[in-house]
Design an enzyme around this catalytic site. Structure first.
Site, PDB file in Angstrom:
ATOM      1  N   ASP A 181       0.854  -1.200   0.000  1.00 13.64           N
ATOM      2  CA  ASP A 181       0.000   0.000   0.000  1.00 13.64           C
ATOM      3  C   ASP A 181       0.886   1.244   0.000  1.00 13.64           C
ATOM      4  OD1 ASP A 181      -2.331   1.498  -0.053  1.00 13.64           O
ATOM      5  OD2 ASP A 181      -2.667   1.406   2.098  1.00 13.64           O
ATOM      6  N   ASP A 198       2.146   2.357   8.017  1.00 12.93           N
ATOM      7  CA  ASP A 198       0.947   1.626   7.603  1.00 12.93           C
ATOM      8  C   ASP A 198       1.319   0.290   6.957  1.00 12.93           C
ATOM      9  OD1 ASP A 198      -1.734   1.286   7.388  1.00 12.93           O
ATOM     10  OD2 ASP A 198      -2.092   2.888   5.943  1.00 12.93           O
TER      11      ASP A 198
END
Ligand SMILES: Nc1ncnc2c1ncn2[C@@H]1O[C@H](COP(=O)(O)OP(=O)(O)OP(=O)(O)O)[C@@H](O)[C@H]1O
Ligand SMILES: [Mg+2]
Length: 248
Positions: A181, A198
């Site tokens: 991501d 993240d």
């Protein structure tokens, strides 16, 4: 008689308590209680981000060190997508049927991924502890959290490109993980240095979708660099990453 651990015990400010109470239930309070008993969390100081999937708080541990505490919402809308990133990963084969189980595995996965990245010298927040849906890690920032690259570009774009290529090479060849991501939304600009965050969805290279996820990460970064005026094709970027195979 034991006294029930309450939100007041780790959030002093009423406004912040209300934000917390709107999203989290007693299970999360219990998870924080256990982390507090071990000294990893003393109190939550302010909120950094109230996203779709998680809240991130600036916090203090028992010794007064600044920490980031990421708390996954149990009612997250994308938990179905999470399964695809868990089930192909041999480290996390057994995930129960309910929402809560998926989120707990996800939190553990983010912790484990951060550990692997740190070992491989990828610049990510240092993970300290996790329990159920709560993850304690290094706080990236000073008084305030460092902004995301999208909000505050790192000025030297050539240097940034070099750094990102290096980080991608360390991820692939040393950690043997694909972030999955990667974009200007999940890279922080900490005093002109990129820090990748993240990492819950990162998967081992053996994941059946690893190659596709890697291609997407590279494409996202090329799109970002193009917007910054640095033209690199995904093929060029991949070749630059490969060149570092034996030196990272
Ligand atoms: N270790 C950290 N130090 C400082 N700030 C952080 C840290 N981790 C996350 N943040 C802040 O919290 C925000 C959300 O974190 P992250 O990207 O990890 O969550 P997310 O899964 O994208 O959440 P959502 O999808 O719900 O927005 C980041 O954009 C950043 O501003
Ligand atoms: Mg994010």
């Amino acid at each position: 008689m034991s006294v029930r651990f309450r939100v007041e015990d780790f959030i002093k400010e009423e406004k912040l308590r209300n934000i917390f109470n709107q999203v989290f239930d007693y299970f999360t309070i219990e998870a924080i209680h256990e982390l507090a008993n071990k000294g990893y969390i003393d109190y939550l100081e302010h909120i950094v981000s109230t996203g779709k999937e998680a809240h991130v708080y600036k916090a203090r541990d028992k010794s007064g060190n600044v920490r980031a505490v990421k708390i996954y919402k149990i009612e997250t809308s994308s938990f179905k997508n999470m399964r695809a990133y868990i089930e192909g990963d041999v480290r996390f084969k057994h995930v129960g049927p309910d929402r809560r189980d998926v989120i707990y595995v996800w939190t553990r996965k983010e912790y484990k991924n951060l550990e692997k990245f740190v070992e491989a010298d990828v610049r990510v927040p240092m993970p300290y502890a996790f329990n159920q849906n709560v993850l304690v890690m290094e706080f990236i920032g000073d008084e305030e959290a460092a902004p995301i690259l999208k909000e505050k570009p790192i000025e030297d774009v050539e240097e940034l490109y070099k750094r990102i290529v290096e980080e991608l090479a360390k991820m692939i060849y040393r950690a043997e993980l694909v972030h999955a991501d990667l974009s200007e939304y999940n890279i922080l600009n900490y005093n002109e240095e990129p820090v990748i965050i993240d990492c819950g969805q990162a998967v081992l290279l053996s994941h059946p979708m690893a190659k596709e996820f890697f291609e997407r990460d590279v494409r996202n970064m090329c799109n970002y660099f193009r917007k910054r005026g640095l033209e690199k094709t995904p093929e060029e970027m991949k070749a630059d990453i490969k060149e570092l195979k034996d030196s990272v």
